[in-house]
Scaffold this motif. Structure first.
Motif, PDB file in Angstrom:
ATOM      1  N   THR A 175       1.954   5.057  -2.004  1.00 14.02           N
ATOM      2  CA  THR A 175       2.313   5.453  -3.363  1.00 14.02           C
ATOM      3  C   THR A 175       3.730   6.009  -3.401  1.00 14.02           C
ATOM      4  O   THR A 175       4.231   6.540  -2.401  1.00 14.02           O
ATOM      5  CB  THR A 175       1.360   6.539  -3.917  1.00 14.02           C
ATOM      6  OG1 THR A 175       1.399   7.681  -3.056  1.00 14.02           O
ATOM      7  CG2 THR A 175      -0.062   6.022  -4.026  1.00 14.02           C
ATOM      8  N   SER A 230       0.847  -1.192   0.000  1.00 14.84           N
ATOM      9  CA  SER A 230       0.000   0.000   0.000  1.00 14.84           C
ATOM     10  C   SER A 230       0.878   1.235   0.000  1.00 14.84           C
ATOM     11  O   SER A 230       2.097   1.155   0.179  1.00 14.84           O
ATOM     12  CB  SER A 230      -0.938   0.008   1.219  1.00 14.84           C
ATOM     13  OG  SER A 230      -0.203   0.005   2.424  1.00 14.84           O
ATOM     14  N   TYR A 232       2.883   1.623 -10.763  1.00 23.47           N
ATOM     15  CA  TYR A 232       1.445   1.368 -10.792  1.00 23.47           C
ATOM     16  C   TYR A 232       0.718   2.430 -11.609  1.00 23.47           C
ATOM     17  O   TYR A 232       1.227   3.528 -11.849  1.00 23.47           O
ATOM     18  CB  TYR A 232       0.875   1.350  -9.367  1.00 23.47           C
ATOM     19  CG  TYR A 232       1.458   0.268  -8.507  1.00 23.47           C
ATOM     20  CD1 TYR A 232       0.873  -0.992  -8.434  1.00 23.47           C
ATOM     21  CD2 TYR A 232       2.626   0.501  -7.777  1.00 23.47           C
ATOM     22  CE1 TYR A 232       1.430  -1.999  -7.653  1.00 23.47           C
ATOM     23  CE2 TYR A 232       3.191  -0.498  -6.993  1.00 23.47           C
ATOM     24  CZ  TYR A 232       2.588  -1.747  -6.942  1.00 23.47           C
ATOM     25  OH  TYR A 232       3.152  -2.730  -6.184  1.00 23.47           O
ATOM     26  N   ARG A 233      -0.495   2.079 -11.986  1.00 24.35           N
ATOM     27  CA  ARG A 233      -1.416   3.039 -12.601  1.00 24.35           C
ATOM     28  C   ARG A 233      -2.703   3.011 -11.788  1.00 24.35           C
ATOM     29  O   ARG A 233      -3.330   1.958 -11.632  1.00 24.35           O
ATOM     30  CB  ARG A 233      -1.694   2.701 -14.064  1.00 24.35           C
ATOM     31  CG  ARG A 233      -2.688   3.669 -14.714  1.00 24.35           C
ATOM     32  CD  ARG A 233      -2.850   3.397 -16.199  1.00 24.35           C
ATOM     33  NE  ARG A 233      -1.641   3.728 -16.940  1.00 24.35           N
ATOM     34  CZ  ARG A 233      -0.824   2.849 -17.488  1.00 24.35           C
ATOM     35  NH1 ARG A 233      -1.080   1.541 -17.366  1.00 24.35           N
ATOM     36  NH2 ARG A 233       0.250   3.227 -18.156  1.00 24.35           N
ATOM     37  N   THR A 234      -3.077   4.159 -11.248  1.00 23.92           N
ATOM     38  CA  THR A 234      -4.267   4.251 -10.419  1.00 23.92           C
ATOM     39  C   THR A 234      -5.369   4.986 -11.168  1.00 23.92           C
ATOM     40  O   THR A 234      -5.153   6.091 -11.678  1.00 23.92           O
ATOM     41  CB  THR A 234      -3.966   4.983  -9.098  1.00 23.92           C
ATOM     42  OG1 THR A 234      -2.947   4.267  -8.379  1.00 23.92           O
ATOM     43  CG2 THR A 234      -5.208   5.077  -8.228  1.00 23.92           C
ATOM     44  N   GLN A 235      -6.520   4.364 -11.252  1.00 28.71           N
ATOM     45  CA  GLN A 235      -7.702   4.975 -11.858  1.00 28.71           C
ATOM     46  C   GLN A 235      -8.863   4.810 -10.892  1.00 28.71           C
ATOM     47  O   GLN A 235      -9.341   3.693 -10.664  1.00 28.71           O
ATOM     48  CB  GLN A 235      -8.025   4.320 -13.204  1.00 28.71           C
ATOM     49  CG  GLN A 235      -6.950   4.565 -14.269  1.00 28.71           C
ATOM     50  CD  GLN A 235      -7.285   3.889 -15.584  1.00 28.71           C
ATOM     51  OE1 GLN A 235      -7.739   2.748 -15.606  1.00 28.71           O
ATOM     52  NE2 GLN A 235      -7.072   4.596 -16.678  1.00 28.71           N
ATOM     53  N   GLY A 236      -9.280   5.931 -10.328  1.00 26.98           N
ATOM     54  CA  GLY A 236     -10.329   5.865  -9.315  1.00 26.98           C
ATOM     55  C   GLY A 236      -9.840   5.094  -8.109  1.00 26.98           C
ATOM     56  O   GLY A 236      -8.813   5.421  -7.519  1.00 26.98           O
ATOM     57  N   ARG A 237     -10.553   4.038  -7.755  1.00 25.84           N
ATOM     58  CA  ARG A 237     -10.155   3.209  -6.620  1.00 25.84           C
ATOM     59  C   ARG A 237      -9.371   1.978  -7.039  1.00 25.84           C
ATOM     60  O   ARG A 237      -9.027   1.134  -6.210  1.00 25.84           O
ATOM     61  CB  ARG A 237     -11.403   2.769  -5.846  1.00 25.84           C
ATOM     62  CG  ARG A 237     -12.171   3.924  -5.206  1.00 25.84           C
ATOM     63  CD  ARG A 237     -13.347   3.393  -4.394  1.00 25.84           C
ATOM     64  NE  ARG A 237     -14.063   4.474  -3.738  1.00 25.84           N
ATOM     65  CZ  ARG A 237     -15.126   4.293  -2.959  1.00 25.84           C
ATOM     66  NH1 ARG A 237     -15.593   3.052  -2.763  1.00 25.84           N
ATOM     67  NH2 ARG A 237     -15.725   5.317  -2.386  1.00 25.84           N
ATOM     68  N   THR A 238      -9.074   1.885  -8.331  1.00 25.21           N
ATOM     69  CA  THR A 238      -8.381   0.706  -8.851  1.00 25.21           C
ATOM     70  C   THR A 238      -6.913   1.035  -9.130  1.00 25.21           C
ATOM     71  O   THR A 238      -6.612   2.019  -9.806  1.00 25.21           O
ATOM     72  CB  THR A 238      -9.037   0.210 -10.149  1.00 25.21           C
ATOM     73  OG1 THR A 238     -10.412  -0.087  -9.897  1.00 25.21           O
ATOM     74  CG2 THR A 238      -8.332  -1.038 -10.665  1.00 25.21           C
ATOM     75  N   ARG A 239      -6.029   0.223  -8.600  1.00 25.33           N
ATOM     76  CA  ARG A 239      -4.601   0.393  -8.858  1.00 25.33           C
ATOM     77  C   ARG A 239      -4.050  -0.905  -9.421  1.00 25.33           C
ATOM     78  O   ARG A 239      -4.242  -1.979  -8.846  1.00 25.33           O
ATOM     79  CB  ARG A 239      -3.853   0.758  -7.582  1.00 25.33           C
ATOM     80  CG  ARG A 239      -2.373   1.078  -7.858  1.00 25.33           C
ATOM     81  CD  ARG A 239      -1.657   1.510  -6.617  1.00 25.33           C
ATOM     82  NE  ARG A 239      -1.456   0.418  -5.681  1.00 25.33           N
ATOM     83  CZ  ARG A 239      -0.570   0.453  -4.687  1.00 25.33           C
ATOM     84  NH1 ARG A 239       0.157   1.518  -4.500  1.00 25.33           N
ATOM     85  NH2 ARG A 239      -0.450  -0.588  -3.879  1.00 25.33           N
ATOM     86  N   ARG A 240      -3.361  -0.791 -10.550  1.00 27.18           N
ATOM     87  CA  ARG A 240      -2.812  -1.978 -11.205  1.00 27.18           C
ATOM     88  C   ARG A 240      -1.308  -1.827 -11.390  1.00 27.18           C
ATOM     89  O   ARG A 240      -0.806  -0.747 -11.701  1.00 27.18           O
ATOM     90  CB  ARG A 240      -3.473  -2.180 -12.571  1.00 27.18           C
ATOM     91  CG  ARG A 240      -4.968  -2.489 -12.481  1.00 27.18           C
ATOM     92  CD  ARG A 240      -5.563  -2.714 -13.861  1.00 27.18           C
ATOM     93  NE  ARG A 240      -6.980  -3.041 -13.778  1.00 27.18           N
ATOM     94  CZ  ARG A 240      -7.763  -3.241 -14.828  1.00 27.18           C
ATOM     95  NH1 ARG A 240      -7.254  -3.156 -16.063  1.00 27.18           N
ATOM     96  NH2 ARG A 240      -9.045  -3.536 -14.667  1.00 27.18           N
ATOM     97  N   ARG A 241      -0.614  -2.948 -11.207  1.00 25.04           N
ATOM     98  CA  ARG A 241       0.822  -2.996 -11.438  1.00 25.04           C
ATOM     99  C   ARG A 241       1.096  -2.831 -12.925  1.00 25.04           C
ATOM    100  O   ARG A 241       0.418  -3.436 -13.772  1.00 25.04           O
ATOM    101  CB  ARG A 241       1.363  -4.348 -10.965  1.00 25.04           C
ATOM    102  CG  ARG A 241       2.866  -4.567 -11.171  1.00 25.04           C
ATOM    103  CD  ARG A 241       3.686  -3.826 -10.182  1.00 25.04           C
ATOM    104  NE  ARG A 241       5.099  -4.244 -10.223  1.00 25.04           N
ATOM    105  CZ  ARG A 241       6.065  -3.654  -9.565  1.00 25.04           C
ATOM    106  NH1 ARG A 241       5.802  -2.605  -8.790  1.00 25.04           N
ATOM    107  NH2 ARG A 241       7.312  -4.088  -9.645  1.00 25.04           N
TER     108      ARG A 241
END
Length: 264
Positions: free
Chosen positions: A67, A65, A77-86
């Motif tokens: 950033t 957790s 990572y790429r964070t979009q809204g509440r979604t974070r992806r490696r």
């Protein structure tokens, strides 16, 4: 310049980073700001989290957790809204072009000469012209005092020389920040100073730097800010002259006193 302030503004921001290995928590909500053009020394006992933090900054480790932001992008990572992806491998590689890293154990390619090691990144990652890469590689080897060793393989070089090649290799990618992970810990005492002198030269060029080190005298002269870590947490941080000469926490005072006692 304090690494958390200054006219250059924030350059690297570590916010609430947690790193876990199974049930073991290596970093416990670590937060740190680094300004462009500043140098930050990470000090603390072995196992305190210094190397892990550097590896997270270079996206070599996944974090549980928090950033890590570098300039205008999030590292790893790429964070979009509440979604974070490696990020995928190619995107991670593109990010790492901006971050040079020098490890404890050199990590040179044994089958390549010093010059080939230095030019490997620009040629293989960026597709740079061979002649241009060679010219730049020779300039960097001259800069670290090894222009006459360009054709030598790592096995033909001392530990200090190998580490200087590793620094030149990192610089060949024109990074915006340099990470040094205990760069002198694997060296004989006789070769430590030659590596520290090269790092000092890089610092004087205005490079932003994050350095994990046990060399306190070096930290005093090179870093703007010193961060003392223990058990995966930042215990104390501030201007180097304050942390290293007049630490505010008892644990940092005992750590520094122990190093002084070991040298006496």
């Amino acid at each position: 310049m304090n690494s958390t302030q200054g006219s250059t503004g924030r350059f690297l921001r570590v916010s609430g980073v947690v790193k876990q290995y199974g049930d073991y928590t290596a970093l416990k909500s670590v937060s740190l700001d680094v300004a462009k053009g500043s140098a930050v020394a990470l000090i603390g006992p072995s196992g305190s989290g210094k190397s892990t933090l550097l590896r997270c900054v270079n996206a070599l480790e996944e974090i549980a957790s928090g950033t890590i932001e570098f300039g205008d992008f999030e590292i790893g990572y790429r964070t979009q809204g509440r979604t974070r992806r490696r990020l995928g491998a190619s995107a991670l590689a593109a990010q790492r072009e901006h971050v040079g890293m020098v490890f404890q154990s050199f990590n040179l390619f044994p089958h390549m000469t010093a010059l080939e090691n230095v030019t490997s990144g620009p040629r293989l990652v960026r597709g740079e012209n061979a002649e241009r890469a060679k010219k730049r590689g020779m300039e960097l080897l001259e800069r670290v005092g090894l222009g006459n060793r360009a054709g030598n393989f790592p096995r033909q070089l001392s530990g200090g020389q190998q580490q200087r090649v590793a620094i030149a290799r990192a610089l060949a990618m024109d990074p915006q920040i340099m990470l040094f992970d205990e760069p002198t810990s694997a060296l004989d005492p006789e070769t430590v100073q030659e590596v520290l002198n090269v790092i000092r030269d890089v610092r004087e060029s205005g490079m932003t730097m994050l350095i994990a080190t046990h060399e306190m005298e070096f930290a005093r002269h090179v870093s703007d800010t010193t961060v003392f870590m223990e058990a995966g947490q930042i215990v104390e941080q501030g201007p180097s002259r304050d942390v290293l000469f007049a630490p505010q926490t008892e644990r940092c005072r005992r750590f520094l006193a122990g190093l002084t006692g070991a040298r006496s």
